[in-house]
Design an enzyme around this catalytic site. Sequence first.
Site, PDB file in Angstrom:
ATOM      1  N   LYS A 190       2.817  26.709 -54.289  1.00 21.47           N
ATOM      2  CA  LYS A 190       2.837  26.155 -55.641  1.00 21.47           C
ATOM      3  C   LYS A 190       1.994  24.898 -55.725  1.00 21.47           C
ATOM      4  O   LYS A 190       1.511  24.529 -56.784  1.00 21.47           O
ATOM      5  CB  LYS A 190       4.264  25.725 -56.023  1.00 21.47           C
ATOM      6  CG  LYS A 190       5.245  26.838 -56.209  1.00 21.47           C
ATOM      7  CD  LYS A 190       6.676  26.281 -56.301  1.00 21.47           C
ATOM      8  CE  LYS A 190       7.683  27.406 -56.384  1.00 21.47           C
ATOM      9  NZ  LYS A 190       9.072  26.983 -56.233  1.00 21.47           N
ATOM     10  N   LYS A 205      -0.693  28.861 -46.223  1.00 18.50           N
ATOM     11  CA  LYS A 205       0.170  29.762 -46.992  1.00 18.50           C
ATOM     12  C   LYS A 205      -0.057  29.596 -48.494  1.00 18.50           C
ATOM     13  O   LYS A 205      -0.456  28.516 -48.949  1.00 18.50           O
ATOM     14  CB  LYS A 205       1.640  29.569 -46.599  1.00 18.50           C
ATOM     15  CG  LYS A 205       2.247  28.275 -47.038  1.00 18.50           C
ATOM     16  CD  LYS A 205       3.766  28.270 -46.871  1.00 18.50           C
ATOM     17  CE  LYS A 205       4.285  27.010 -47.538  1.00 18.50           C
ATOM     18  NZ  LYS A 205       5.686  26.893 -47.707  1.00 18.50           N
ATOM     19  N   LYS A 228       5.979  17.549 -46.325  1.00 20.50           N
ATOM     20  CA  LYS A 228       6.198  17.160 -47.723  1.00 20.50           C
ATOM     21  C   LYS A 228       6.158  15.653 -47.918  1.00 20.50           C
ATOM     22  O   LYS A 228       5.760  15.178 -48.974  1.00 20.50           O
ATOM     23  CB  LYS A 228       7.549  17.696 -48.213  1.00 20.50           C
ATOM     24  CG  LYS A 228       7.527  19.182 -48.530  1.00 20.50           C
ATOM     25  CD  LYS A 228       8.671  19.522 -49.476  1.00 20.50           C
ATOM     26  CE  LYS A 228       8.613  20.970 -49.903  1.00 20.50           C
ATOM     27  NZ  LYS A 228       9.777  21.359 -50.702  1.00 20.50           N
TER      28      LYS A 228
HETATM   29  P1  AMP Z   1      10.454  27.693 -52.731  1.00 25.12           P
HETATM   30  O1  AMP Z   1       9.626  27.949 -53.923  1.00 25.12           O
HETATM   31  O2  AMP Z   1       9.828  26.764 -51.764  1.00 25.12           O
HETATM   32  O3  AMP Z   1      11.877  27.378 -53.084  1.00 25.12           O
HETATM   33  O4  AMP Z   1      10.489  29.081 -51.959  1.00 25.12           O
HETATM   34  C1  AMP Z   1      11.260  30.158 -52.408  1.00 25.12           C
HETATM   35  C2  AMP Z   1      11.193  31.294 -51.420  1.00 25.12           C
HETATM   36  O5  AMP Z   1       9.867  31.828 -51.356  1.00 25.12           O
HETATM   37  C3  AMP Z   1      11.563  30.905 -49.990  1.00 25.12           C
HETATM   38  O6  AMP Z   1      12.336  31.949 -49.414  1.00 25.12           O
HETATM   39  C4  AMP Z   1      10.233  30.796 -49.302  1.00 25.12           C
HETATM   40  O7  AMP Z   1      10.306  31.054 -47.919  1.00 25.12           O
HETATM   41  C5  AMP Z   1       9.439  31.882 -49.999  1.00 25.12           C
HETATM   42  N1  AMP Z   1       7.994  31.628 -49.943  1.00 25.12           N
HETATM   43  C6  AMP Z   1       7.342  30.530 -50.425  1.00 25.12           C
HETATM   44  N2  AMP Z   1       6.014  30.638 -50.192  1.00 25.12           N
HETATM   45  C7  AMP Z   1       5.822  31.826 -49.550  1.00 25.12           C
HETATM   46  C8  AMP Z   1       4.676  32.508 -49.036  1.00 25.12           C
HETATM   47  N3  AMP Z   1       3.440  32.000 -49.154  1.00 25.12           N
HETATM   48  N4  AMP Z   1       4.858  33.708 -48.428  1.00 25.12           N
HETATM   49  C9  AMP Z   1       6.102  34.246 -48.309  1.00 25.12           C
HETATM   50  N5  AMP Z   1       7.221  33.654 -48.766  1.00 25.12           N
HETATM   51  C10 AMP Z   1       7.098  32.452 -49.379  1.00 25.12           C
END
Ligand code: AMP
Length: 345
Positions: free
Chosen positions: A209, A206, A122
């Site tokens: 966003k 992966k 990041k």
């Molecule tokens: P965040 O938006 O980074 O706060 O992520 C929220 C949740 O979504 C966390 O538990 C991440 O591990 C999960 N997450 C984010 N991207 C992915 C992905 N591509 N596949 C599976 N889980 C994800």
Amino acid sequence: MTDKTPTYTGPERVFSGIQPTGNLHLGNYLGALKKFVDLQEAGSEGIYSVVNMHALTMPVAPRDLLDQTRQIAAAFLACGIDPDKSVIFPQSAVPEHAELAWVFNCVARMGWVERMTQFKDKAGKDAERASVGLFTYPVLMAADILLYKATHVPVGDDQKQHLELARDIAERFNRDYDVPDFFPVPEPLIQGPGARIMSLKDGTKKMSKSDPSELSRINLVDTAEDISRKIKKAKTDLLGDMPSDAEGLKGRPEVENLVGIYSALSGETVDSVLSQFGGQGFGVFKPALVDVTVAHLSPITARYREILADPAEIDRALASGVDRARAIAAPVMNDVRRIIGFWQA
Ligand code: AMP
Ligand code: TRP
């Protein structure tokens, strides 16, 4: 949930958080939100936070932070989190998160935090200009979990390393202060086909966003037409038709990802999906995947839009969550203050 830590005797409790940054996508849904709902339906006590303090680690406009906080809360509700069964709340409204994070900043070792790969990803090339918060972010995450003495943490695979740090911090605190089993050593709940959803444009990255290509991800707010267009344009490969067993997915990351999405959304095993579609072309599989995805997501999207139109309802759910979260957090933080020797009136 059978993998309970062996010596901790407190109640089982689930905690997880999602940052209010940008649109939620299918990876967030399958890696996190869907698991929250499944755990709730299985009767687990769940606490789910919109982690707005984590969102401050990267630049964000105040208005956006506030709007996105309500949006994530709306998504929790739309996916099926029931505010009467589970606690949903914004992290910043329970100041003990920051207080415990400070204590944990003094428990965690520099070397532990320096190992975290997400900071490097990041912060990018210019790590000197990253916020200090971005560096200690995983320590705050450990505080989020342990403030509630959570025993289980459903997250996507990308959070595995942060969970290991939380476990190290719990063990180190218990040992340094000679309070064995004060904090449980939290178990990650990562398994399953949704744990790592990949970009629709590159099966080795992966779904995220921050990917500049909208075609790389399916957002929870996408229409049926968007979903259909994105899946039809999803990258596959030139290695022939669909394989008929999991062995045949080796070296085919894009196909593996699409099959994983089908499996996670339909609840069928990967083997069963492949036995149905093995030997067929993507011209057959992709429309079937569109149908499964639209059938699963469209009721969620519709509810999400309805809920967003009623911010007062969202705020009511969050306010009640804050009260319940505080009621759990306050006595734990009191115990921590006593254990570490802070003056208390
Ligand atoms: P965040 O938006 O980074 O706060 O992520 C929220 C949740 O979504 C966390 O538990 C991440 O591990 C999960 N997450 C984010 N991207 C992915 C992905 N591509 N596949 C599976 N889980 C994800
Ligand atoms: N770091 C997590 C993410 O980026 C969000 C998060 C913050 C979290 N605190 C948490 C997840 C506590 C689980 C438990 O996705």
